[in-house]
Design a protein around this motif. Structure first.
Motif, PDB file in Angstrom:
ATOM      1  N   UNK A 146       0.826  -1.202   0.000  1.00  0.00           N
ATOM      2  CA  UNK A 146       0.000   0.000   0.000  1.00  0.00           C
ATOM      3  C   UNK A 146       0.860   1.252   0.000  1.00  0.00           C
ATOM      4  N   UNK A 147       0.222   2.403  -0.067  1.00  0.00           N
ATOM      5  CA  UNK A 147       0.951   3.667  -0.028  1.00  0.00           C
ATOM      6  C   UNK A 147       0.587   4.464   1.219  1.00  0.00           C
ATOM      7  N   UNK A 148       0.244   3.752   2.294  1.00  0.00           N
ATOM      8  CA  UNK A 148      -0.194   4.406   3.523  1.00  0.00           C
ATOM      9  C   UNK A 148       0.895   4.425   4.585  1.00  0.00           C
ATOM     10  N   UNK A 149       2.165   4.263   4.179  1.00  0.00           N
ATOM     11  CA  UNK A 149       3.267   4.426   5.111  1.00  0.00           C
ATOM     12  C   UNK A 149       3.506   5.887   5.415  1.00  0.00           C
ATOM     13  N   UNK A 150       4.417   6.205   6.338  1.00  0.00           N
ATOM     14  CA  UNK A 150       4.708   7.610   6.670  1.00  0.00           C
ATOM     15  C   UNK A 150       5.073   8.410   5.432  1.00  0.00           C
ATOM     16  N   UNK A 151       4.415   9.550   5.271  1.00  0.00           N
ATOM     17  CA  UNK A 151       4.705  10.398   4.124  1.00  0.00           C
ATOM     18  C   UNK A 151       4.320   9.779   2.792  1.00  0.00           C
ATOM     19  N   UNK A 152       3.364   8.845   2.798  1.00  0.00           N
ATOM     20  CA  UNK A 152       2.953   8.189   1.560  1.00  0.00           C
ATOM     21  C   UNK A 152       3.913   7.120   1.071  1.00  0.00           C
ATOM     22  N   UNK A 153       4.853   6.732   1.905  1.00  0.00           N
ATOM     23  CA  UNK A 153       5.798   5.680   1.516  1.00  0.00           C
ATOM     24  C   UNK A 153       5.103   4.326   1.511  1.00  0.00           C
ATOM     25  N   UNK A 154       5.719   3.330   0.862  1.00  0.00           N
ATOM     26  CA  UNK A 154       5.086   2.010   0.798  1.00  0.00           C
ATOM     27  C   UNK A 154       4.961   1.365   2.179  1.00  0.00           C
ATOM     28  N   UNK A 155       3.922   0.584   2.340  1.00  0.00           N
ATOM     29  CA  UNK A 155       3.770  -0.284   3.506  1.00  0.00           C
ATOM     30  C   UNK A 155       3.445  -1.677   2.981  1.00  0.00           C
ATOM     31  N   UNK A 156       4.076  -2.683   3.579  1.00  0.00           N
ATOM     32  CA  UNK A 156       3.966  -4.044   3.063  1.00  0.00           C
ATOM     33  C   UNK A 156       3.217  -4.922   4.052  1.00  0.00           C
ATOM     34  N   UNK A 157       2.222  -5.627   3.549  1.00  0.00           N
ATOM     35  CA  UNK A 157       1.489  -6.608   4.357  1.00  0.00           C
ATOM     36  C   UNK A 157       1.680  -7.971   3.707  1.00  0.00           C
ATOM     37  N   UNK A 158       2.275  -8.878   4.452  1.00  0.00           N
ATOM     38  CA  UNK A 158       2.564 -10.205   3.922  1.00  0.00           C
ATOM     39  C   UNK A 158       1.351 -11.114   4.075  1.00  0.00           C
TER      40      UNK A 158
END
Length: 288
Positions: A245-257
């Motif tokens: 997703x792009x919901x990491x801090x500052x719009x950075x990627x976040x990964x859900x395994x």
């Protein structure tokens, strides 16, 4: 002067072997000044070996490491140590040193043989201690420190070298979440160039400006976290399914395994899942 690509620290077609096995195979990359470069890849991909080559601890069997355009292999060890600092994954000592004594070790490359501690040494050590918040632990013994505290002391020792490039091998290994975030925040805020080997993809996405991914000793991807951390690459390199997703801090990627490991295709097994047949659930998604 800089390397051919304009980077002060550069890797050019580097090969390195150990125990008859090729560990790094034609690796090339530029370490741009400033910011944090993350090295990613599964166990055995060559991250630690590459860091040791960058630090001049090991010598490449082929290719070259360039520091300001000069082959690192031909530079005096003292000059390299004044410029580059390496924080290894496991730092141990049999000597019962205090925190202050460990940090002072970082000044060795700057001192002549048999010379005493000078004002410049004291200033560099004091600044390193202040940056890492160790003022209240100066006289505490190394043997009494926790894993996170030891890592912080090792970073202070490296900063006392006054390097322009800081190399860190799995600095968050064996640390709890609080200390992981605290340590990488410290590294990201340092006014120098950092190269950090990491296992945690979410931490890499959160704290690194650029990423280089190694697999079986080769660079398979390089770029910003958003460009590199795709479901396809994660499936290719790590053999797992993921939603990015792009919901990491500052719009950075976040990964859900996702549960279930992708098995490597057997020879002539057309039905086996592969990176080329990554399930639809691994396509990049955005947060609702």
């Amino acid at each position: 002067m800089t390397g051919e690509g304009g980077a002060p620290l550069a890797v050019r077609d580097v090969r390195w072997s150990a125990g008859g096995r090729l560990i790094l195979d034609g690796v090339a990359l530029d370490v741009a000044p400033g910011g944090t470069l993350g090295l990613l890849g599964p166990n055995g991909s060559g991250k630690s070996s590459l860091l040791r080559l960058l630090a001049g601890v090991r010598r490449a069997a082929g290719g070259a490491i360039l520091l300001d355009g000069d082959d690192l292999a031909g530079l005096p060890r003292r000059r390299v140590a004044q410029r580059l600092a390496l924080v290894e994954q496991h730092a141990e000592t049999e000597l019962d040193l205090t925190v202050l004594e460990v940090v002072r070790l970082g000044r060795i490359p700057h001192r002549r043989p048999w010379s005493g501690v000078g004002a410049e040494d004291d200033c560099a050590v004091a600044e390193a201690i202040a940056r890492t918040g160790l003022q209240e632990r100066l006289h505490q013994r190394w043997s009494t420190l926790s894993g996170g505290e030891r890592q912080r002391v090792q970073i202070a020792r490296a900063l006392a070298q006054e390097p322009r490039e800081l190399l860190l091998d799995e600095p968050t290994n064996h640390l709890d979440v609080h200390h992981q975030l605290d340590l990488l925040t410290l590294v990201a805020e340092l006014p120098l160039t950092s190269v950090v080997a990491l296992h945690d993809l979410n931490l890499a996405a959160m704290f690194c400006d650029r990423l280089v991914v190694l697999d079986a000793g080769r660079v398979v991807a390089a770029g910003t976290p958003a460009a590199v951390l795709t479901p396809r690459l994660i499936a290719d390199v790590y053999r797992v399914r993921a939603v990015v997703g792009d919901d990491g801090p500052g719009g950075r990627p976040s990964i859900r395994f996702l549960p279930g490991r992708l098995r490597a295709p057997a020879p002539h097994d057309a039905a086996a899942p592969s990176a080329a047949s990554t399930p639809p659930t691994t396509e990049r998604t955005t947060a609702p």
